[in-house]
Enzyme design. Structure first.
Site, PDB file in Angstrom:
ATOM      1  CB  THR A 193     -12.625   3.014   1.091  1.00 51.19           C
ATOM      2  OG1 THR A 193     -12.679   1.796   1.794  1.00 51.19           O
ATOM      3  CG2 THR A 193     -11.263   3.629   1.235  1.00 51.19           C
ATOM      4  NE  ARG A 221     -11.581  -7.138   5.825  1.00 53.29           N
ATOM      5  CZ  ARG A 221     -11.644  -6.069   5.054  1.00 53.29           C
ATOM      6  NH1 ARG A 221     -12.078  -4.918   5.523  1.00 53.29           N
ATOM      7  NH2 ARG A 221     -11.281  -6.124   3.789  1.00 53.29           N
ATOM      8  CB  THR A 244     -10.935   2.105  -3.082  1.00 50.07           C
ATOM      9  OG1 THR A 244     -12.237   1.791  -2.610  1.00 50.07           O
ATOM     10  CG2 THR A 244     -10.969   2.218  -4.597  1.00 50.07           C
ATOM     11  N   GLY A 245     -11.256  -0.984  -2.581  1.00 48.63           N
ATOM     12  CA  GLY A 245     -11.632  -2.297  -3.078  1.00 48.63           C
ATOM     13  C   GLY A 245     -11.351  -3.366  -2.042  1.00 48.63           C
ATOM     14  N   GLY A 247      -9.774  -5.307   0.396  1.00 46.76           N
ATOM     15  CA  GLY A 247      -8.546  -5.048   1.139  1.00 46.76           C
ATOM     16  C   GLY A 247      -7.600  -6.220   1.211  1.00 46.76           C
TER      17      GLY A 247
HETATM   18  C1  SD4 Z   1     -11.571  -2.687   2.911  1.00 44.89           C
HETATM   19  N1  SD4 Z   1     -10.573  -1.397   1.127  1.00 44.89           N
HETATM   20  O1  SD4 Z   1     -11.951  -2.628   4.071  1.00 44.89           O
HETATM   21  C2  SD4 Z   1     -11.679  -1.445   2.050  1.00 44.89           C
HETATM   22  C3  SD4 Z   1     -13.014  -1.440   1.390  1.00 44.89           C
HETATM   23  C4  SD4 Z   1     -13.132  -0.637   0.159  1.00 44.89           C
HETATM   24  O2  SD4 Z   1     -14.300  -0.124  -1.755  1.00 44.89           O
HETATM   25  O3  SD4 Z   1     -12.304   0.168  -0.193  1.00 44.89           O
HETATM   26  N2  SD4 Z   1     -14.149  -0.823  -0.631  1.00 44.89           N
HETATM   27  O4  SD4 Z   1     -11.139  -3.716   2.390  1.00 44.89           O
END
Ligand code: SD4
Length: 333
Positions: A193, A221, A244-245, A247
């Protein structure tokens, strides 16, 4: 909000029942400690993670020529989407557990308009398709086949996906991971992301977010990244935030919207990001591998970030700054 802030607001509220929400907001914001405020003159662009440094350059080429924040956040996102060495955004991103690289993106502008795409495959710039959803359709989000048909009608080319490097890595991975559901691995070495927030010289804020999503996710998903209010939210009266992270955790607290609303109630950008992270921490007993981070920008150009774990960073570019700053965080890996 800190206890100190509550106290002062309480006193103000008691002394003058005629305070308007605007007065109250002013009273609250003056309570933020200077050390908590990172300020830069406008225009300014902020992006998530270290790949944000390159994205910011793209966005800056728009902003320095008095371009709009909307064009800037799109251009910045396109830089990362086209970077074939990037294993986390665009068609060179990580595949799902059936080997397909499916892409999600969204964009939002200072007028509160938004567009998003989810689960599209083989397009170089999902962020451009998201913008077209915003500008050419009555909808806020198109996913899967419908989004791809729409993109093709607009002339966007479908590319071969996955690219050969991704295919090779996937074959190795699936041999070692045959089970259906896998635990997330999102940390400073393995993350996805790019989220971008920009304020242009007119003070208008826009944001963008684009990703290949959680690596080896189940097919079908969608994460937070294409969801307005979760992965991204802008309200030009207040500011913007991007996430981010993991989701799933971000969606469950309407993360980016929460950050913006906390700023509306007087928190600094960093305090607001911290409040959202704290909610995630309170609601998830098992935080193993659960990295989430937010960056936020308020309408005065103050910005901040906060994450569950260390290792998250924020790339900043303005007339007098070009840097990568470590985000504040709750705990160490
Ligand atoms: C997700 N938020 O698909 C995104 C992944 C992401 O650092 O940001 N990872 O969940």
């Amino acid at each position: 909000m800190k206890r100190r802030s509550f106290f002062k607001v309480g006193v103000l509220g008691g002394a003058a029942a005629v305070l308007t929400p605007k007065d109250l907001f002013a009273a609250q914001t003056t309570l933020i400690k200077d050390s908590e405020i990172k300020n830069a003159s406008k225009p300014i662009v902020l992006s998530t993670w270290s790949h944000g440094l390159e994205a910011n350059k793209g966005a800056w080429s728009v902003l320095e020529n008095k371009g709009s924040s909307l064009d800037a956040v799109m251009k910045g996102a396109m830089v990362t989407e086209s970077d074939r060495s990037n294993r986390s955004v665009g068609i060179s991103g990580m595949p799902d557990r059936t080997g397909h690289v499916t892409l999600d993106a969204c964009i939002m502008d200072s007028e509160g308009r938004s567009g998003a795409v989810g689960f599209v495959e083989g397009f170089e710039h999902p962020i451009q398709i998201a913008r077209e959803v915003m500008e050419q359709t009555p909808h806020a989000m198109l996913v899967g086949k419908g989004a791809e048909i729409f993109a093709k009608q607009l002339g966007f080319k479908k590319l071969k996906s996955p690219i050969s490097e991704v295919k090779k890595e996937y074959k190795e991975w699936i041999k070692k991971n045959p089970e259906l559901v896998v635990k997330p691995i999102i940390n400073h070495e393995n993350h996805d992301t790019i989220g971008i927030l920009a304020m242009d010289s007119e003070g208008k804020i826009s944001g963008s977010c684009t990703t290949s999503g959680w690596a080896y996710k189940m097919p079908g998903r969608l994460g937070d990244s294409p969801i307005i209010g979760a992965g991204l939210f802008i309200d030009n009266e207040v500011g913007g935030a991007v996430a981010t992270g993991l989701g799933e955790a971000i969606i469950r607290i309407a993360g980016s919207h929460t950050v913006v609303e906390c700023m509306r109630n007087g928190m600094s950008p960093e305090e607001a990001c911290k409040e959202a992270v704290n909610r995630i921490i309170r609601k998830n007993k098992d935080l193993t591998g659960l990295q989430c981070g937010f960056i936020a920008l308020d309408k005065d150009g103050n910005y901040g970030a906060y994450s569950v774990y260390n290792g998250f960073n924020i790339a900043v570019k303005s007339i007098d700054k070009e840097e990568l700053i470590d985000s504040a965080y709750d705990r160490k890996w």
